[in-house]
Design a protein around this motif. Structure first.
Motif, PDB file in Angstrom:
ATOM      1  N   ARG A  47      36.484  42.410  32.657  1.00  0.00           N
ATOM      2  CA  ARG A  47      35.933  42.375  31.374  1.00  0.00           C
ATOM      3  C   ARG A  47      36.517  41.705  30.474  1.00  0.00           C
ATOM      4  N   ALA A  48      38.034  42.007  30.300  1.00  0.00           N
ATOM      5  CA  ALA A  48      38.972  41.459  29.677  1.00  0.00           C
ATOM      6  C   ALA A  48      38.824  39.760  29.764  1.00  0.00           C
ATOM      7  N   VAL A  49      38.976  39.185  30.850  1.00  0.00           N
ATOM      8  CA  VAL A  49      38.984  37.910  31.172  1.00  0.00           C
ATOM      9  C   VAL A  49      37.482  37.247  30.760  1.00  0.00           C
ATOM     10  N   GLY A  50      36.549  38.231  31.042  1.00  0.00           N
ATOM     11  CA  GLY A  50      34.921  37.695  30.783  1.00  0.00           C
ATOM     12  C   GLY A  50      34.974  37.450  29.239  1.00  0.00           C
ATOM     13  N   ASP A  51      35.293  38.419  28.213  1.00  0.00           N
ATOM     14  CA  ASP A  51      34.969  38.429  26.740  1.00  0.00           C
ATOM     15  C   ASP A  51      36.480  37.617  26.226  1.00  0.00           C
ATOM     16  N   GLY A  52      37.342  37.189  27.014  1.00  0.00           N
ATOM     17  CA  GLY A  52      38.343  36.093  26.490  1.00  0.00           C
ATOM     18  C   GLY A  52      39.524  36.922  25.810  1.00  0.00           C
ATOM     19  N   ARG A  65      50.139  27.137  31.400  1.00  0.00           N
ATOM     20  CA  ARG A  65      49.878  27.680  32.627  1.00  0.00           C
ATOM     21  C   ARG A  65      48.614  27.324  33.017  1.00  0.00           C
ATOM     22  N   ALA A  66      48.703  27.315  34.375  1.00  0.00           N
ATOM     23  CA  ALA A  66      47.313  26.917  35.005  1.00  0.00           C
ATOM     24  C   ALA A  66      46.323  28.131  35.141  1.00  0.00           C
ATOM     25  N   GLU A  67      45.131  27.679  35.049  1.00  0.00           N
ATOM     26  CA  GLU A  67      44.322  28.839  35.038  1.00  0.00           C
ATOM     27  C   GLU A  67      43.017  28.842  35.822  1.00  0.00           C
ATOM     28  N   LEU A  68      42.453  29.798  36.502  1.00  0.00           N
ATOM     29  CA  LEU A  68      41.280  29.629  37.494  1.00  0.00           C
ATOM     30  C   LEU A  68      40.008  29.112  36.659  1.00  0.00           C
ATOM     31  N   ALA A  69      39.326  28.393  37.456  1.00  0.00           N
ATOM     32  CA  ALA A  69      38.054  27.939  36.904  1.00  0.00           C
ATOM     33  C   ALA A  69      36.973  29.312  36.572  1.00  0.00           C
ATOM     34  N   ALA A  70      36.265  29.278  35.622  1.00  0.00           N
ATOM     35  CA  ALA A  70      35.475  30.174  35.353  1.00  0.00           C
ATOM     36  C   ALA A  70      34.661  30.699  36.518  1.00  0.00           C
ATOM     37  N   ASP A  71      34.076  29.973  37.586  1.00  0.00           N
ATOM     38  CA  ASP A  71      33.382  30.159  38.581  1.00  0.00           C
ATOM     39  C   ASP A  71      34.088  30.808  39.729  1.00  0.00           C
ATOM     40  N   ALA A  72      35.594  30.472  39.708  1.00  0.00           N
ATOM     41  CA  ALA A  72      36.360  31.067  40.668  1.00  0.00           C
ATOM     42  C   ALA A  72      36.847  32.604  40.442  1.00  0.00           C
ATOM     43  N   ARG A  73      36.810  32.718  39.138  1.00  0.00           N
ATOM     44  CA  ARG A  73      37.354  33.986  38.607  1.00  0.00           C
ATOM     45  C   ARG A  73      36.520  35.246  39.032  1.00  0.00           C
ATOM     46  N   GLN A  74      35.298  34.924  39.104  1.00  0.00           N
ATOM     47  CA  GLN A  74      34.464  36.167  39.783  1.00  0.00           C
ATOM     48  C   GLN A  74      34.761  36.408  41.325  1.00  0.00           C
ATOM     49  N   ASP A  75      34.815  35.507  41.835  1.00  0.00           N
ATOM     50  CA  ASP A  75      35.597  35.402  43.375  1.00  0.00           C
ATOM     51  C   ASP A  75      36.769  36.231  43.417  1.00  0.00           C
ATOM     52  N   LEU A  83      43.501  34.805  33.088  1.00  0.00           N
ATOM     53  CA  LEU A  83      43.614  35.083  34.453  1.00  0.00           C
ATOM     54  C   LEU A  83      44.516  33.588  34.853  1.00  0.00           C
ATOM     55  N   TYR A  84      45.816  34.165  34.988  1.00  0.00           N
ATOM     56  CA  TYR A  84      46.666  32.720  35.165  1.00  0.00           C
ATOM     57  C   TYR A  84      46.871  32.675  36.752  1.00  0.00           C
ATOM     58  N   ASP A 144      39.993  54.551  40.864  1.00  0.00           N
ATOM     59  CA  ASP A 144      41.002  53.891  39.928  1.00  0.00           C
ATOM     60  C   ASP A 144      41.194  52.503  39.918  1.00  0.00           C
ATOM     61  N   ALA A 145      41.452  51.960  41.117  1.00  0.00           N
ATOM     62  CA  ALA A 145      41.569  50.697  41.451  1.00  0.00           C
ATOM     63  C   ALA A 145      40.380  49.886  40.941  1.00  0.00           C
ATOM     64  N   ARG A 146      39.279  50.251  41.277  1.00  0.00           N
ATOM     65  CA  ARG A 146      37.955  49.575  40.866  1.00  0.00           C
ATOM     66  C   ARG A 146      37.787  49.663  39.261  1.00  0.00           C
ATOM     67  N   THR A 147      38.212  50.881  38.785  1.00  0.00           N
ATOM     68  CA  THR A 147      38.061  50.726  37.128  1.00  0.00           C
ATOM     69  C   THR A 147      38.915  50.025  36.607  1.00  0.00           C
ATOM     70  N   GLU A 148      40.282  49.958  37.119  1.00  0.00           N
ATOM     71  CA  GLU A 148      40.962  48.978  36.701  1.00  0.00           C
ATOM     72  C   GLU A 148      40.578  47.351  36.796  1.00  0.00           C
ATOM     73  N   ASN A 149      40.472  47.108  38.027  1.00  0.00           N
ATOM     74  CA  ASN A 149      39.768  45.909  38.145  1.00  0.00           C
ATOM     75  C   ASN A 149      38.404  45.397  37.439  1.00  0.00           C
ATOM     76  N   GLU A 150      37.849  46.408  37.174  1.00  0.00           N
ATOM     77  CA  GLU A 150      36.591  46.187  36.166  1.00  0.00           C
ATOM     78  C   GLU A 150      36.968  45.924  34.774  1.00  0.00           C
ATOM     79  N   ARG A 151      37.840  46.597  34.262  1.00  0.00           N
ATOM     80  CA  ARG A 151      38.430  46.521  33.153  1.00  0.00           C
ATOM     81  C   ARG A 151      39.158  45.064  32.956  1.00  0.00           C
TER      82      ARG A 151
END
Length: 172
Positions: free
Chosen positions: A85-90, A120-130, A94-95, A75-82
């Protein structure tokens, strides 16, 4: 000195009566030993059945703990993947909670043009994956720790090795 035939017959009858009596006593002793062994074996069978029952309960409890923690991890991994995807497709953002101190290295009186609050400050695109990788690893670590704690508290504490020996004749 001669023995009368009556005494000889009496002596013969006495010996003839004592030999079967000896074998009868020996047979009764063997029967008593066999009955004692049977009682010991019955006690050991009861102990083995109890050990099997306890082991089965412990395995069932371990499996229940494993299923529960696996489901929570999934469940935690499914939520994380959701969220990923939401951050990836806009559709999601991620604040980062950040503040800029007013008394920093930049002087307010320097006369330099200032940028208005850009939001608000937002993570850079390459830091989001991390960030999402760290969330996955955190969820995995948490479930591993919780699962081990539950196993230690629920299963290991009731281990038959910690209680009295239910098989007293096992080492004989």
């Amino acid at each position: 000195m001669t023995i009368s035939p009556f005494k000889a017959a009496l002596f013969g009858m006495l010996i003839a009566a004592l030999v079967p009596l000896y074998w009868f006593i020996r047979l009764v002793d063997q029967r008593d030993d066999a009955l004692e062994d049977l009682r010991d074996l019955n006690t050991e069978v009861v102990g083995l059945r109890q050990a099997i029952r306890i082991s089965g309960e412990m395995l069932a409890e371990r499996d229940a703990i494993d299923q529960r923690n696996t489901k929570e991890l999934t469940d935690a991994r499914t939520e994380n993947e959701r969220l990923r995807r939401a951050v990836g497709d806009g559709t999601g953002r991620l604040y980062v909670s950040a503040t800029c101190p007013a008394s920093g290295a930049v002087s307010a009186t320097a006369g330099t043009p200032r940028v208005a609050d850009a939001g608000r400050a937002e993570l850079a695109a390459d830091a989001r994956q991390d960030y999402f990788t760290l969330r996955d690893q955190l969820a995995l670590s948490r479930q591993m720790i919780v699962g081990l704690q539950q196993y230690a508290l629920d299963v290991c504490r009731r281990s038959p090795a910690l209680s009295t020996n239910p098989l007293p004749n096992l080492n004989k």
